[in-house]
Design a protein around this motif. Structure first.
Motif, mmCIF file in Angstrom:
data_model
loop_
_atom_site.group_PDB
_atom_site.id
_atom_site.type_symbol
_atom_site.label_atom_id
_atom_site.label_comp_id
_atom_site.label_asym_id
_atom_site.label_seq_id
_atom_site.Cartn_x
_atom_site.Cartn_y
_atom_site.Cartn_z
ATOM 1 N N TYR A 85 65.619 35.985 28.300
ATOM 2 C CA TYR A 85 64.456 36.637 28.914
ATOM 3 C C TYR A 85 64.832 37.238 30.271
ATOM 4 O O TYR A 85 64.536 38.404 30.551
ATOM 5 C CB TYR A 85 63.320 35.625 29.067
ATOM 6 N N GLY B 240 66.839 40.338 30.212
ATOM 7 C CA GLY B 240 66.178 41.512 29.669
ATOM 8 C C GLY B 240 66.384 41.737 28.192
ATOM 9 O O GLY B 240 66.031 42.796 27.665
ATOM 10 N N ARG C 289 65.203 39.528 25.770
ATOM 11 C CA ARG C 289 64.159 38.835 25.010
ATOM 12 C C ARG C 289 62.790 39.186 25.592
ATOM 13 O O ARG C 289 62.572 39.095 26.797
ATOM 14 C CB ARG C 289 64.366 37.316 25.054
ATOM 15 N N SER C 290 61.864 39.576 24.720
ATOM 16 C CA SER C 290 60.531 39.961 25.177
ATOM 17 C C SER C 290 59.445 38.959 24.774
ATOM 18 O O SER C 290 58.315 39.077 25.219
ATOM 19 C CB SER C 290 60.161 41.346 24.630
ATOM 20 N N ARG C 291 59.792 37.991 23.944
ATOM 21 C CA ARG C 291 58.842 36.935 23.593
ATOM 22 C C ARG C 291 59.605 35.657 23.281
ATOM 23 O O ARG C 291 60.756 35.691 22.856
ATOM 24 C CB ARG C 291 57.969 37.325 22.398
ATOM 25 N N TYR D 253 54.373 42.194 26.271
ATOM 26 C CA TYR D 253 55.451 42.244 27.261
ATOM 27 C C TYR D 253 55.370 43.570 28.013
ATOM 28 O O TYR D 253 55.265 44.642 27.410
ATOM 29 C CB TYR D 253 56.778 42.125 26.530
ATOM 30 N N GLY D 254 55.398 43.505 29.333
ATOM 31 C CA GLY D 254 55.301 44.708 30.144
ATOM 32 C C GLY D 254 53.880 45.184 30.370
ATOM 33 O O GLY D 254 53.670 46.229 30.975
ATOM 34 N N GLU E 267 59.699 42.784 33.589
ATOM 35 C CA GLU E 267 59.168 43.236 32.300
ATOM 36 C C GLU E 267 58.927 44.748 32.277
ATOM 37 O O GLU E 267 59.084 45.381 31.232
ATOM 38 C CB GLU E 267 57.893 42.472 31.987
ATOM 39 N N VAL F 110 62.339 46.953 31.831
ATOM 40 C CA VAL F 110 63.107 46.949 30.564
ATOM 41 C C VAL F 110 62.523 47.942 29.580
ATOM 42 O O VAL F 110 61.311 48.033 29.453
ATOM 43 C CB VAL F 110 63.101 45.526 29.966
#
Length: 205
Positions: free
Chosen positions: A105, A108, A110-112, A138-139, A202, A205
């Motif tokens: 994470y 950058g 991994r988003s979940r 995410y973001g 977040e 990325v």
């Protein structure tokens, strides 16, 4: 050295075990044996991250607690011992998947998070709020009012704030994605700098 390690060192010193690597190996063997025998309910360790050193604690059910340094790690462990179980020991094994996903994470990639969670520290409406938070993309962010509406209680804006402030699993359960209606960050258990850093990570990325 934490209190448990200090006790181990005091017990082992008369036997000639004074070097830290030896103590670490013995401690790891003790933790593994306790876990295999079912005598260990909570394992914990720390990890260095861009938002400071995080304490991680888990049960056999899943990740139980993530705590920032400003929460006082020793105090957090004492509360876990009193509320969940006194059978608690420092051990890295159970938490290896958590560490791996946190490292991904923060890098950058991994988003979940795909981790089993133990939500024993939350109940009632607070748990409903925590269940919703991973659905915030995410973001992206949602306001406290939007979260209240999404959880079927549009007047519970203040309760949403309380649920976020007492979130036992920050970063993994992303309460940092909840902001004020005017777009300002609002409060955060890890402090304003940590919240800003997570949101910036977040969005970058």
């Amino acid at each position: 050295m934490d209190p448990q390690e200090a006790v181990s060192a005091a017990l082992l010193a008369p036997l000639g075990y004074a070097e830290e690597p030896v103590l670490e190996r013995l401690h790891a063997r003790l933790a593994a044996a306790a876990e295999r025998s079912g005598d260990l309910d909570i394992t914990y360790r720390t990890i260095d991250t861009p938002v400071g050193t995080l304490l991680l604690a888990a049960t056999a059910q899943g990740l139980l607690r993530v705590a920032y340094e400003r929460e006082n790690h020793d105090h957090v462990l004492e509360k876990l011992s009193a509320r969940i179980s006194p059978r608690i020991l420092k051990s890295a094994h159970r938490l290896e998947p958590v560490v791996r996903e946190l490292e991904e994470y923060f890098s950058g990639t991994r988003s979940r998070f795909d981790l089993p969670l133990d939500l024993s520290l939350s109940s009632g409406y607070r748990r409903e709020v925590l269940a919703h938070l991973p659905r915030i993309g995410y973001g992206h962010t949602e306001s406290y009012a939007q979260v209240a509406l999404a959880t079927g209680n549009p007047k519970a804006v203040r309760a949403v704030g309380t649920a976020c402030a007492t979130n036992p699993l920050p970063v993994v359960v992303p309460c940092h994605r909840v902001v004020r209606s005017d777009g300002s960050a609002g409060g955060y258990v890890g402090g304003p700098d940590a919240k800003a850093a997570l949101l910036m990570l977040e969005r970058a990325v």
